[in-house]
Scaffold this active site. Structure first.
Site, PDB file in Angstrom:
ATOM      1  N   LEU A   1       1.302  -1.096  -0.080  1.00 39.14           N
ATOM      2  CA  LEU A   1       0.216   0.059  -0.064  1.00 39.14           C
ATOM      3  C   LEU A   1       0.467   1.216  -0.607  1.00 39.14           C
ATOM      4  O   LEU A   1       1.953   1.054   0.786  1.00 39.14           O
ATOM      5  CB  LEU A   1      -0.802  -0.013   1.416  1.00 39.14           C
ATOM      6  CG  LEU A   1      -2.466  -0.798   1.457  1.00 39.14           C
ATOM      7  CD1 LEU A   1      -2.500  -0.811   2.896  1.00 39.14           C
ATOM      8  CD2 LEU A   1      -2.921  -1.452  -0.115  1.00 39.14           C
ATOM      9  N   ASP A   2       0.509   2.215  -1.170  1.00 41.23           N
ATOM     10  CA  ASP A   2       1.268   3.424  -0.567  1.00 41.23           C
ATOM     11  C   ASP A   2       1.470   4.372   0.827  1.00 41.23           C
ATOM     12  O   ASP A   2       0.694   3.668   1.627  1.00 41.23           O
ATOM     13  CB  ASP A   2       0.465   4.489  -1.998  1.00 41.23           C
ATOM     14  CG  ASP A   2       0.683   4.155  -2.959  1.00 41.23           C
ATOM     15  OD1 ASP A   2       1.416   3.645  -3.558  1.00 41.23           O
ATOM     16  OD2 ASP A   2      -0.494   4.573  -3.807  1.00 41.23           O
ATOM     17  N   LYS A   3       2.268   4.637   1.231  1.00 41.48           N
ATOM     18  CA  LYS A   3       2.868   5.429   2.407  1.00 41.48           C
ATOM     19  C   LYS A   3       1.371   5.730   3.308  1.00 41.48           C
ATOM     20  O   LYS A   3       0.832   5.904   3.784  1.00 41.48           O
ATOM     21  CB  LYS A   3       3.868   6.091   2.620  1.00 41.48           C
ATOM     22  CG  LYS A   3       3.781   6.944   3.478  1.00 41.48           C
ATOM     23  CD  LYS A   3       5.203   8.522   2.966  1.00 41.48           C
ATOM     24  CE  LYS A   3       5.185   9.252   4.733  1.00 41.48           C
ATOM     25  NZ  LYS A   3       6.041  10.848   4.260  1.00 41.48           N
TER      26      LYS A   3
ATOM     27  N   ARG B   1      -5.351   5.563  -7.972  1.00 39.74           N
ATOM     28  CA  ARG B   1      -5.006   6.755  -7.543  1.00 39.74           C
ATOM     29  C   ARG B   1      -4.743   7.320  -9.359  1.00 39.74           C
ATOM     30  O   ARG B   1      -5.071   8.192  -9.719  1.00 39.74           O
ATOM     31  CB  ARG B   1      -3.745   7.525  -7.358  1.00 39.74           C
ATOM     32  CG  ARG B   1      -4.300   6.871  -5.814  1.00 39.74           C
ATOM     33  CD  ARG B   1      -2.090   6.987  -5.111  1.00 39.74           C
ATOM     34  NE  ARG B   1      -1.929   8.101  -5.231  1.00 39.74           N
ATOM     35  CZ  ARG B   1      -0.966   8.893  -4.693  1.00 39.74           C
ATOM     36  NH1 ARG B   1      -0.214   6.650  -4.218  1.00 39.74           N
ATOM     37  NH2 ARG B   1      -0.206   9.886  -4.574  1.00 39.74           N
TER      38      ARG B   1
END
Length: 331
Positions: free
Chosen positions: A144-146, A243
């Protein structure tokens, strides 16, 4: 079958005898059956590097077997020895001897790297379970992205990691996200657009004709005056996929620093909403549900991560703004 009594003292060396009924078959195919806890690609690499020997000698993946040969495999796994265990709290949703399912908070980087040498999820995992140092990537099988929060599964054994990676590759893992996007969408749909690195900005991904296939299904959860809460289901798992796809559809995710563009305030927005949109400093994206088959038992596992407080607050303010606008329209 493997003969446990023939195992050498070194646990990194595995031995087996090729069964007679494997005569006429390829070395790599039989090796995958003898050692199912390792992926076929990894076993093939070991054959080519000489870490998997046939009757004590190097062989080729395509070599034909007679049956009765001895096989010796030197298990060579990349480890996370460069990452130090650090006492970072983890919210655990499910765990057993094979897997660990967590709720990753926004702001926590998954892997150490440039700019984030420590205080990452990997550091936290190694503190909770030091045995993960012997599992490639400390058991992480997806990211997962930050600043994306939510549910992640971590493999606690090489066998579990192999099985989970295969499920992900076969698109058998169900992943559902909650996203709050700009624009009042009227219906759900599917974004089927290939993704690759942005041609100029190396920090970003982009929809590109020559990219890797990427598919995101989305449906409306709640419609606000000028925003929409979506349930997004990943069919593929490209970097920044949701995104990028939402930005491509001209409905970027609220707060997205890379793909969100200039802040857009709805006409007549309440002061509270203006403040919320201006101060929401991460993408409004949360990995809500994860479903997979247990790597050993084969039983379905479903885990859900509650919507975090910041995202709940954003949706509450959007809801109140929409209700106020509707009330004014009725006057």
């Amino acid at each position: 079958m493997s003969d446990p009594s023939a195992e050498p003292l070194d646990p990194s060396i595995r031995q087996a005898i090729v069964p007679d009924n494997a005569a006429g078959r390829r070395f790599d195919a039989v090796l995958a059956e003898l050692f199912p806890e390792f992926s076929r690609s990894r076993l093939s690499e070991w054959i080519k590097s000489g870490d998997a020997l046939l009757d004590g000698e190097m062989a080729r993946p395509r070599d034909t077997l007679r049956g009765g040969e001895s096989v010796q495999v030197q298990v060579v796994l990349e480890t996370q020895t460069h990452a130090a265990p650090q006492d970072i709290p983890l919210s655990v949703l499910y765990e057993d001897e094979q897997v660990l399912v967590i709720d990753k908070p926004a702001g926590l980087v998954v892997h150490p790297g440039a700019g984030n040498p420590d205080r990452t999820l990997v550091n936290a995992l190694l503190f909770r379970d030091p045995a993960l140092a012997s599992v490639p990537r400390a058991g992480v099988v997806h990211r997962l992205d930050k600043d994306t929060s939510g549910v992640m599964v971590v493999a606690r054994t090489v066998q579990a990691q192999t099985a989970l990676v295969e499920q992900l590759s076969a698109r058998e893992v169900h992943r559902q996200y909650l996203a709050v996007v700009v624009g009042a969408l009227v219906s759900g749909g599917t974004a089927n657009a290939p993704i690759d690195r942005h041609p100029r900005d190396r920090l970003k991904m982009a929809v590109r004709d020559d990219g890797r296939d990427a598919v995101t299904h989305y449906r409306l959860r709640e419609r606000f005056r000028a925003h929409t809460a979506l349930e997004c289901r990943l069919e593929t798992g490209r970097t920044h996929q949701i995104r990028v796809h939402m930005a491509h559809l001209k409905s970027p995710i609220v707060g997205d620093p890379l793909y969100g563009g200039a802040l857009k305030l709805p006409k007549g927005a309440t002061d509270e909403l203006v403040h919320e949109l201006r101060t929401f400093k991460r993408q409004a994206l949360h990995a809500e549900t994860l479903e997979f088959l247990h790597p050993v038992s084969g039983e379905p596992v479903r885990a859900s991560a509650p919507v975090p407080a910041d995202l709940q607050r954003l949706m509450t303010v959007l809801r109140e703004d929409s209700a106020r606008a509707a009330e004014l329209a009725r006057r």
